[in-house]
Design a protein around this motif. Sequence first.
Motif, PDB file in Angstrom:
ATOM      1  N   GLY A 132       0.720   5.130   0.577  1.00  0.00           N
ATOM      2  CA  GLY A 132      -0.096   6.233   1.067  1.00  0.00           C
ATOM      3  C   GLY A 132       0.665   7.010   2.112  1.00  0.00           C
ATOM      4  O   GLY A 132       1.892   7.115   2.067  1.00  0.00           O
ATOM      5  N   TRP A 169      -8.627   0.156  -2.194  1.00  0.00           N
ATOM      6  CA  TRP A 169      -7.340  -0.535  -2.369  1.00  0.00           C
ATOM      7  C   TRP A 169      -7.424  -1.956  -1.847  1.00  0.00           C
ATOM      8  O   TRP A 169      -6.925  -2.885  -2.473  1.00  0.00           O
ATOM      9  CB  TRP A 169      -6.232   0.228  -1.654  1.00  0.00           C
ATOM     10  CG  TRP A 169      -4.863  -0.349  -1.867  1.00  0.00           C
ATOM     11  CD1 TRP A 169      -3.970  -0.022  -2.845  1.00  0.00           C
ATOM     12  CD2 TRP A 169      -4.235  -1.391  -1.100  1.00  0.00           C
ATOM     13  NE1 TRP A 169      -2.826  -0.781  -2.733  1.00  0.00           N
ATOM     14  CE2 TRP A 169      -2.958  -1.637  -1.670  1.00  0.00           C
ATOM     15  CE3 TRP A 169      -4.626  -2.140   0.011  1.00  0.00           C
ATOM     16  CZ2 TRP A 169      -2.076  -2.582  -1.162  1.00  0.00           C
ATOM     17  CZ3 TRP A 169      -3.749  -3.090   0.522  1.00  0.00           C
ATOM     18  CH2 TRP A 169      -2.491  -3.311  -0.066  1.00  0.00           C
ATOM     19  N   TRP A 222       0.855  -1.183   0.000  1.00  0.00           N
ATOM     20  CA  TRP A 222       0.000   0.000   0.000  1.00  0.00           C
ATOM     21  C   TRP A 222       0.892   1.234   0.000  1.00  0.00           C
ATOM     22  O   TRP A 222       1.876   1.312   0.728  1.00  0.00           O
ATOM     23  CB  TRP A 222      -0.885  -0.016   1.247  1.00  0.00           C
ATOM     24  CG  TRP A 222      -1.790   1.171   1.371  1.00  0.00           C
ATOM     25  CD1 TRP A 222      -2.996   1.347   0.744  1.00  0.00           C
ATOM     26  CD2 TRP A 222      -1.582   2.333   2.176  1.00  0.00           C
ATOM     27  NE1 TRP A 222      -3.543   2.562   1.113  1.00  0.00           N
ATOM     28  CE2 TRP A 222      -2.696   3.188   1.986  1.00  0.00           C
ATOM     29  CE3 TRP A 222      -0.561   2.742   3.028  1.00  0.00           C
ATOM     30  CZ2 TRP A 222      -2.827   4.405   2.623  1.00  0.00           C
ATOM     31  CZ3 TRP A 222      -0.670   3.968   3.661  1.00  0.00           C
ATOM     32  CH2 TRP A 222      -1.796   4.780   3.465  1.00  0.00           C
ATOM     33  N   ASP A 236      -8.774   2.775   3.460  1.00  0.00           N
ATOM     34  CA  ASP A 236      -8.709   2.684   1.998  1.00  0.00           C
ATOM     35  C   ASP A 236      -9.382   1.389   1.527  1.00  0.00           C
ATOM     36  O   ASP A 236      -8.713   0.418   1.157  1.00  0.00           O
ATOM     37  CB  ASP A 236      -7.253   2.747   1.543  1.00  0.00           C
ATOM     38  CG  ASP A 236      -7.116   2.992   0.048  1.00  0.00           C
ATOM     39  OD1 ASP A 236      -8.115   2.841  -0.685  1.00  0.00           O
ATOM     40  OD2 ASP A 236      -5.996   3.333  -0.394  1.00  0.00           O
TER      41      ASP A 236
END
Length: 329
Positions: free
Chosen positions: A50, A246, A48, A243
Motif C-alpha cells: 500500500g 487485508w 502488505w 486496511d
Amino acid sequence: MSVSAPGSDLAAEVFLRHGGRLAAAKRAFPDAPTPWLDLSTGINPRPWKGARATPADLARLPDPEAVAALEAAAAGAFGVAPDRVAATPGAEAGLRALPRLLDARSVAVVSPAYGGHAEAWRLAGAKIEAISAGQIAATDAEAVVVVNPNNPDGARHESLAAGDRWLIVDESFGETAPELSVASQAGGRLVVLRSFGKFYGLAGVRLGFVIAEPDLTARVRAQFGDWPVAAEAITAGTAAYADVAWRERTIRRLARDAARLDAMLTAAGFEILGGTSLFRLTSAPDAKARFTRLAEQGVLTRPFPDQPTWLRFGLPKTWSRLAAALEAL
C-alpha cells in the motif's frame, strides 16, 4: 565476531542470538546457492502492499501531527484510546525503554521467551528470574514479562491480569491470535507491546508501539523525542492499520500456510513443538546437522543455544525451494 566455516560446529554464536543474520550466513556458507531463503525470522513473506513515503516525505522531518495520526490509526486497530499508544522504532526499542521507565528493580520473565527482554532488564541493573506461567502469581518480582503468543514455542497465555505489579505483555505476534490480546485493557500496571513489521511483512520500516496508561506513554514519547519513527513507518503504518479487509484475509491465509508448513516439516522427520502462524518450532535429534545442511542449500533457519534439538522455521516465500531442501535432508 567470527563465523564458523561451512559444515563446522555451530560455534557461530551469531546465528544463536536471533534470526535475520543473512550476511553472516553468506560468509559462513559462501558456496550456498542464491538468493537465500531466509526462514530464521517470523515475518510475513507476503507483505502488505500500500502507501509508501513520497520523496517529499523523505526530504523533511516527520510532522508530529502525522505521528499522532499513526498512533490514532494503531489505537483503532488495538481497540484503545489514542493517548494510550506511543509509537517506537520497533517493538524492540519499546521493550528496551521500559526497564528505564518503570519503578521495578526485579523482573520475572515467563520462559522460554524472546531473549531481548531479559537482556534489557539486565542492562538496567534489575534482578531477573525465569519462571513458568504457573508461577506468575507466586513470584515476588516487581514486574512480570509475558510474550503472548510466545516466541519461540507459540505458548498461549489466558486470563492475564497485572494485579499490584507491573505486567508487560509482549504481543509482537498478536495479530496471529487476536483473541488473546489484552491491548484494549492496557492501563494501570498493565503495559502491552505491539510490533507492526512481523504481521504486515515490513520489518525494515521499524515500527512498534507501547500501549499503557497515558502518563507512561507520555514518558515513552519523551524518550524518543519529536521524531520517534521515520516517514516510511508513518505512511505505511497509518494506511495499513486502516486496511481491515487485508488484515482479516491475511489471518486466514497465514493459518493455512502454517498448516502446510507443518505437513512439510513432519514429512521431513521434524517433530512440531508449537509456534504461531508466522513461525513453527520443531525438534529433531540431529537439528544441529540439519541446520548446516539446510544452510548449505541456501536455507537459513533459527537454532537455539540452550536447546540443540530445536530449529525454528518461518514461512517460505518460495515453497518449492523449501520442499527441495527438505527432501535433500
